[in-house]
Write a protein that holds these residues in place. Structure first.
Motif, PDB file in Angstrom:
ATOM      1  N   ARG A   1       0.770  -0.986   0.052  1.00 13.89           N
ATOM      2  CA  ARG A   1      -0.047  -0.024  -0.200  1.00 13.89           C
ATOM      3  C   ARG A   1       0.965   1.266  -0.081  1.00 13.89           C
ATOM      4  N   ASP A   2       0.365   2.185  -0.428  1.00 12.27           N
ATOM      5  CA  ASP A   2       0.869   3.538  -0.594  1.00 12.27           C
ATOM      6  C   ASP A   2       0.435   4.444   0.710  1.00 12.27           C
ATOM      7  N   VAL A   3       1.358   4.984   1.351  1.00 11.57           N
ATOM      8  CA  VAL A   3       0.745   5.924   2.638  1.00 11.57           C
ATOM      9  C   VAL A   3       1.539   7.167   2.459  1.00 11.57           C
ATOM     10  N   LYS A   4       0.890   8.110   2.918  1.00 14.62           N
ATOM     11  CA  LYS A   4       1.120   9.659   3.118  1.00 14.62           C
ATOM     12  C   LYS A   4       1.977   9.749   4.542  1.00 14.62           C
ATOM     13  N   TRP A   5       3.117  10.016   4.426  1.00 11.91           N
ATOM     14  CA  TRP A   5       3.970  10.102   5.975  1.00 11.91           C
ATOM     15  C   TRP A   5       4.832  11.123   5.979  1.00 11.91           C
ATOM     16  N   LEU A   6       4.924  11.996   6.890  1.00 10.63           N
ATOM     17  CA  LEU A   6       5.665  12.865   7.011  1.00 10.63           C
ATOM     18  C   LEU A   6       5.577  13.967   5.548  1.00 10.63           C
ATOM     19  N   ASP A   7       4.568  14.003   5.113  1.00 12.77           N
ATOM     20  CA  ASP A   7       3.926  15.033   4.047  1.00 12.77           C
ATOM     21  C   ASP A   7       4.762  14.513   2.804  1.00 12.77           C
ATOM     22  N   LYS A   8       5.379  13.200   2.732  1.00 14.83           N
ATOM     23  CA  LYS A   8       5.659  12.501   1.834  1.00 14.83           C
ATOM     24  C   LYS A   8       4.937  11.277   1.297  1.00 14.83           C
ATOM     25  N   ASN A   9       5.228  10.748   0.256  1.00 12.91           N
ATOM     26  CA  ASN A   9       4.641   9.333  -0.089  1.00 12.91           C
ATOM     27  C   ASN A   9       5.609   8.237   0.187  1.00 12.91           C
ATOM     28  N   TYR A  10       5.158   7.160   0.754  1.00 11.33           N
ATOM     29  CA  TYR A  10       5.855   5.995   0.863  1.00 11.33           C
ATOM     30  C   TYR A  10       5.151   4.891   0.403  1.00 11.33           C
ATOM     31  N   HIS A  11       5.798   3.546   0.248  1.00  9.53           N
ATOM     32  CA  HIS A  11       5.269   2.327  -0.323  1.00  9.53           C
ATOM     33  C   HIS A  11       5.803   1.442   0.911  1.00  9.53           C
ATOM     34  N   VAL A  12       4.556   0.549   1.380  1.00  8.59           N
ATOM     35  CA  VAL A  12       4.688  -0.504   2.590  1.00  8.59           C
ATOM     36  C   VAL A  12       4.621  -1.638   1.776  1.00  8.59           C
ATOM     37  N   ALA A  13       5.410  -2.467   1.836  1.00 11.21           N
ATOM     38  CA  ALA A  13       5.304  -3.874   1.340  1.00 11.21           C
ATOM     39  C   ALA A  13       5.650  -4.924   2.614  1.00 11.21           C
ATOM     40  N   ILE A  14       4.587  -5.874   3.013  1.00  4.20           N
ATOM     41  CA  ILE A  14       4.648  -6.918   3.782  1.00  4.20           C
ATOM     42  C   ILE A  14       4.507  -8.048   3.316  1.00  4.20           C
ATOM     43  N   ASN A  15       5.620  -8.925   3.349  1.00  2.81           N
ATOM     44  CA  ASN A  15       5.309 -10.459   2.874  1.00  2.81           C
ATOM     45  C   ASN A  15       5.655 -11.420   4.071  1.00  2.81           C
ATOM     46  N   ARG A  16       4.648 -12.400   3.711  1.00  6.20           N
ATOM     47  CA  ARG A  16       4.497 -13.584   4.748  1.00  6.20           C
ATOM     48  C   ARG A  16       5.033 -14.914   3.848  1.00  6.20           C
ATOM     49  N   SER A  17       5.894 -15.549   4.482  1.00  3.23           N
ATOM     50  CA  SER A  17       6.321 -16.952   4.001  1.00  3.23           C
ATOM     51  C   SER A  17       6.662 -17.979   4.761  1.00  3.23           C
ATOM     52  N   PRO A  18       6.136 -18.931   4.731  1.00  2.00           N
ATOM     53  CA  PRO A  18       6.513 -20.221   5.461  1.00  2.00           C
ATOM     54  C   PRO A  18       8.003 -20.394   5.655  1.00  2.00           C
ATOM     55  N   ALA A  19       8.676 -20.717   6.741  1.00  4.27           N
ATOM     56  CA  ALA A  19      10.068 -20.899   6.691  1.00  4.27           C
ATOM     57  C   ALA A  19      10.408 -22.415   7.079  1.00  4.27           C
ATOM     58  N   ASP A  20      10.874 -23.170   6.178  1.00  2.00           N
ATOM     59  CA  ASP A  20      11.690 -24.409   6.352  1.00  2.00           C
ATOM     60  C   ASP A  20      12.702 -24.427   7.369  1.00  2.00           C
TER      61      ASP A  20
ATOM     62  N   ARG B   1      10.726   4.844  -0.336  1.00  2.11           N
ATOM     63  CA  ARG B   1      10.278   6.366  -0.737  1.00  2.11           C
ATOM     64  C   ARG B   1       9.695   6.410  -2.013  1.00  2.11           C
ATOM     65  N   SER B   2       9.287   7.298  -2.416  1.00  2.00           N
ATOM     66  CA  SER B   2       8.534   7.788  -3.827  1.00  2.00           C
ATOM     67  C   SER B   2       9.413   7.656  -4.912  1.00  2.00           C
ATOM     68  N   ASP B   3      10.721   7.776  -4.818  1.00  2.00           N
ATOM     69  CA  ASP B   3      11.744   7.593  -5.756  1.00  2.00           C
ATOM     70  C   ASP B   3      12.305   6.194  -5.899  1.00  2.00           C
ATOM     71  N   GLY B   4      11.742   5.005  -5.026  1.00  2.00           N
ATOM     72  CA  GLY B   4      12.016   3.673  -5.016  1.00  2.00           C
ATOM     73  C   GLY B   4      13.366   3.537  -4.273  1.00  2.00           C
ATOM     74  N   SER B   5      13.842   4.349  -3.704  1.00  2.22           N
ATOM     75  CA  SER B   5      14.897   3.886  -2.776  1.00  2.22           C
ATOM     76  C   SER B   5      14.407   3.405  -1.389  1.00  2.22           C
ATOM     77  N   ILE B   6      14.885   2.350  -0.763  1.00  5.26           N
ATOM     78  CA  ILE B   6      14.500   1.741   0.539  1.00  5.26           C
ATOM     79  C   ILE B   6      14.926   2.612   1.653  1.00  5.26           C
ATOM     80  N   PHE B   7      13.620   2.958   2.401  1.00  4.16           N
ATOM     81  CA  PHE B   7      13.875   3.507   3.687  1.00  4.16           C
ATOM     82  C   PHE B   7      14.400   2.816   4.562  1.00  4.16           C
ATOM     83  N   PHE B   8      13.767   1.527   4.868  1.00  2.00           N
ATOM     84  CA  PHE B   8      13.645   0.701   5.934  1.00  2.00           C
ATOM     85  C   PHE B   8      13.354  -0.936   5.129  1.00  2.00           C
ATOM     86  N   SER B   9      14.240  -1.541   5.656  1.00  2.00           N
ATOM     87  CA  SER B   9      13.715  -3.176   5.208  1.00  2.00           C
ATOM     88  C   SER B   9      14.301  -4.075   6.593  1.00  2.00           C
ATOM     89  N   HIS B  10      13.385  -4.912   7.035  1.00  2.00           N
ATOM     90  CA  HIS B  10      13.776  -5.906   8.005  1.00  2.00           C
ATOM     91  C   HIS B  10      13.024  -7.301   7.914  1.00  2.00           C
TER      92      HIS B  10
END
Length: 189
Positions: A52-71, A95-104
């Motif tokens: 989903r896209d969210v408006k945060w701190l007056d800027k647009n961000y893209h949030v992606a969450i992925n679930r995977s079963p882990a062997d 960020r809106s330019d595609g650069s990663i702000f956070f990944s974990h």
């Protein structure tokens, strides 16, 4: 005639005896044998991605969450011995330019401080979803639950604008008229 009278009296007597005797009730109760459910092959939850896209701190961000079963993680067993693969969740905020702000990448071990022994041993890391923007924070909801039940421990994971993660156990009821409880344990990652 005497013989006929004796035979008729005997027949009437037998009829009366059989009519008054009734059927004896049995003390034996027969029930079907309950067979224990036999465990099947380990169960995997379905993979999913929530973006989903969210408006945060007056800027647009893209949030992606992925679930995977882990062997690679330990299998979890329910009370019937059925085994389940645990899950890992990957959170990426860009960020809106595609650069990663956070990944974990999260697994249940990262949440152990907020779980009791039972959920550490028999709980699955089932859910992780975006909740809301709260000022300088992105707020996520997570849950570790017993497989195939409604029993779970709700958690709140907050991400600051500086990339700081704060996790706490969610003690607030999902009602509109309840004030937030700040007494929950809270740690930074």
């Amino acid at each position: 005639m005497k013989k006929l009278f004796i035979i008729a009296t005997a027949c009437i007597g037998l009829t009366l005896l059989s009519a008054c005797g009734g059927k004896k009730k049995s003390e034996v109760i027969i029930t079907p044998k309950v067979e224990k459910v036999k465990p099947k092959a380990p169960v995997r939850m379905q993979e999913y991605t929530d973006e989903r896209d969210v408006k945060w701190l007056d800027k647009n961000y893209h949030v992606a969450i992925n679930r995977s079963p882990a062997d690679s993680l330990s299998l979890v067993s329910d009370e019937n011995g059925q085994k389940y693969y645990d899950n890992i969740f990957t959170l990426a905020v860009s960020r809106s330019d595609g650069s990663i702000f956070f990944s974990h990448t999260f697994n249940k071990t990262a949440l152990n401080a907020y779980l009791d022994d039972d959920f550490r041993k028999t709980g699955l890391f089932e859910g992780f979803v975006f909740d809301k923007v709260d000022g300088d924070w992105l707020v996520f909801a997570a849950s570790v639950g017993h497989p195939q039940t409604d029993e779970y421990i709700p958690l709140i994971i907050r991400l600051s604008r500086m990339g700081q993660l704060v996790i706490k156990r969610d003690v607030q009821m999902d009602t509109h008229n309840v004030e937030k409880a700040d007494s929950a344990e809270e740690d930074e990652i």
